[in-house]
Write a protein that holds these residues in place. Sequence first.
Motif, PDB file in Angstrom:
ATOM      1  N   ASN A   1      -5.679  20.091 -12.706  1.00 54.06           N
ATOM      2  CA  ASN A   1      -6.489  19.379 -11.515  1.00 54.06           C
ATOM      3  C   ASN A   1      -6.797  20.769 -10.758  1.00 54.06           C
ATOM      4  OD1 ASN A   1      -7.792  18.135  -9.723  1.00 54.06           O
ATOM      5  ND2 ASN A   1      -6.238  16.559  -9.527  1.00 54.06           N
TER       6      ASN A   1
ATOM      7  N   ALA B   1     -10.592   4.142 -15.115  1.00 53.76           N
ATOM      8  CA  ALA B   1     -10.248   5.304 -14.160  1.00 53.76           C
ATOM      9  C   ALA B   1     -11.371   6.481 -14.315  1.00 53.76           C
ATOM     10  CB  ALA B   1      -8.809   5.777 -14.567  1.00 53.76           C
TER      11      ALA B   1
ATOM     12  N   TYR C   1      -5.369  13.394 -11.848  1.00 56.38           N
ATOM     13  CA  TYR C   1      -4.223  12.916 -11.428  1.00 56.38           C
ATOM     14  C   TYR C   1      -3.969  13.763 -10.198  1.00 56.38           C
ATOM     15  CZ  TYR C   1      -0.140   9.937 -10.876  1.00 56.38           C
ATOM     16  OH  TYR C   1       0.924   8.936 -10.632  1.00 56.38           O
ATOM     17  N   THR C   2      -3.633  13.024  -9.257  1.00 58.63           N
ATOM     18  CA  THR C   2      -3.331  13.984  -7.917  1.00 58.63           C
ATOM     19  C   THR C   2      -2.123  15.159  -8.285  1.00 58.63           C
ATOM     20  OG1 THR C   2      -4.003  12.182  -6.415  1.00 58.63           O
ATOM     21  CG2 THR C   2      -2.537  13.681  -5.345  1.00 58.63           C
TER      22      THR C   2
ATOM     23  N   HIS D   1      -4.924  12.276 -17.011  1.00 63.88           N
ATOM     24  CA  HIS D   1      -3.847  12.833 -16.361  1.00 63.88           C
ATOM     25  C   HIS D   1      -3.769  14.146 -16.076  1.00 63.88           C
ATOM     26  CE1 HIS D   1       0.535  13.946 -16.121  1.00 63.88           C
ATOM     27  NE2 HIS D   1       0.678  12.999 -15.238  1.00 63.88           N
TER      28      HIS D   1
ATOM     29  N   SER E   1      -8.421  13.922  -5.650  1.00 62.28           N
ATOM     30  CA  SER E   1      -7.423  12.832  -5.441  1.00 62.28           C
ATOM     31  C   SER E   1      -7.768  11.502  -4.995  1.00 62.28           C
ATOM     32  CB  SER E   1      -6.355  13.511  -4.230  1.00 62.28           C
ATOM     33  OG  SER E   1      -5.287  12.355  -4.034  1.00 62.28           O
TER      34      SER E   1
ATOM     35  N   ASP F   1       2.329  16.319 -12.284  1.00 60.93           N
ATOM     36  CA  ASP F   1       1.137  15.492 -12.637  1.00 60.93           C
ATOM     37  C   ASP F   1      -0.061  16.475 -12.379  1.00 60.93           C
ATOM     38  OD1 ASP F   1       2.471  13.195 -13.086  1.00 60.93           O
ATOM     39  OD2 ASP F   1       2.746  12.962 -10.884  1.00 60.93           O
ATOM     40  N   GLY F   2      -1.103  16.205 -12.750  1.00 62.39           N
ATOM     41  CA  GLY F   2      -2.442  16.847 -12.447  1.00 62.39           C
ATOM     42  C   GLY F   2      -2.381  18.458 -12.756  1.00 62.39           C
TER      43      GLY F   2
ATOM     44  N   ILE G   1      -3.850   5.228 -14.013  1.00 60.88           N
ATOM     45  CA  ILE G   1      -3.298   6.248 -15.100  1.00 60.88           C
ATOM     46  C   ILE G   1      -1.820   5.888 -15.285  1.00 60.88           C
ATOM     47  CG2 ILE G   1      -2.457   8.403 -15.372  1.00 60.88           C
ATOM     48  CD1 ILE G   1      -5.064   9.314 -14.124  1.00 60.88           C
ATOM     49  N   ASP G   2      -1.118   5.422 -14.188  1.00 62.34           N
ATOM     50  CA  ASP G   2       0.405   4.963 -14.368  1.00 62.34           C
ATOM     51  C   ASP G   2       0.321   3.836 -15.181  1.00 62.34           C
ATOM     52  OD1 ASP G   2       1.213   7.239 -12.686  1.00 62.34           O
ATOM     53  OD2 ASP G   2       1.010   5.965 -10.704  1.00 62.34           O
TER      54      ASP G   2
ATOM     55  N   ASP H   1      -4.961   7.207  -9.716  1.00 61.01           N
ATOM     56  CA  ASP H   1      -3.502   7.665  -9.986  1.00 61.01           C
ATOM     57  C   ASP H   1      -2.795   6.379 -10.532  1.00 61.01           C
ATOM     58  OD1 ASP H   1      -3.931  10.051  -8.943  1.00 61.01           O
ATOM     59  OD2 ASP H   1      -2.680  10.006  -7.360  1.00 61.01           O
ATOM     60  N   GLU H   2      -3.195   5.262 -10.127  1.00 62.69           N
ATOM     61  CA  GLU H   2      -2.552   3.715 -10.200  1.00 62.69           C
ATOM     62  C   GLU H   2      -2.936   3.180 -11.573  1.00 62.69           C
ATOM     63  OE1 GLU H   2      -2.843  -1.024  -9.060  1.00 62.69           O
ATOM     64  OE2 GLU H   2      -3.513   0.622  -7.617  1.00 62.69           O
TER      65      GLU H   2
END
Length: 301
Positions: free
Chosen positions: A169, A201, A157-158, A153, A174, A165-166, A182-183, A179-180
């Motif tokens: 990063n 992921a 994560y984006t 994350h 991205s 988030d991120g 991780i969510d 992302d999905e």
Amino acid sequence: REDSPLFPGQKNPLADPKVRHAIYLAVDEDTIIKNVMNGCAFEMNSVITENYIGYTPVEREKYDPEQAKALLAEAGYPDGFELTMDAPNDRYMNDAQIAQAVAGYLEKVGIKVNLNLMPKANFFSYIKPKENNSMFLMTGWSDSSGDGLSLLHDMFYTYNVEAGDGTVNRGHYSNAKVDELIDKAYLETDDTKRGELVAEAEKIILDDYAFVPLPGNAVRHHKRLVERMRSLVPVSDASPFNRVEGPADTRLGVVASSAAVNYVLDAVKECGLSDTVGVFRLGMAWPLPENALLEFLRGKD
């Protein structure tokens, strides 16, 4: 992204997975471990620490500069391209030398690297995702949660500053599927199922060549150093510093903290490593305080 402001007037070459794959293949991690780290490091190909939730062993693809050149040609860069690589010169063990080695490897496949070395006091402000200054950078991250979800994350994560988030990063990677997953993992309370989502992921991240693995530099995990320590430090069950678990013949006993610091320093120099700040990832210079020394001694080989 292809229209990165860091590559004005041209398509961002790093947006192409073939280019990222080429960079991955162009770097000889084994030789860096042997020649730059003098054998006192280990191969580290996953962003998730062993024994963390979601960890899956990863086998690194072999160093292959010819295949790297072929991939660059396929991506439309038969003569390579130019980029700037940002790296610290006083944060990680032999960080400047590792960065120079990476730059040298990339030059061999046609990628001209302008190496931008700077002290950590400037580096970590410069590479903040919000600033978006870096084309290509060398950095690290750590996490003590025991869960690979936190690492993914934070790092992949984006980036979204408002949502938090991120937050590290730094390459602005991205991928909506990452992302999905991780969510979903954040909603999963079962460790095994969450680990499966995290591993899925990370597999996507690895297949995207979102990062180039470099050697891990936790000295306390290196067998050569531990063996050297055992030859230098006398075992003494009576010592108040002898708190390492295991049979007597495998423990590291310490007679006094001041003497132990000298033993550790000697062992580090024996491995050809720096004895400056961060050698043990403790963020402190010599002499080590007793509690830090004990943390080192508890390390497993």
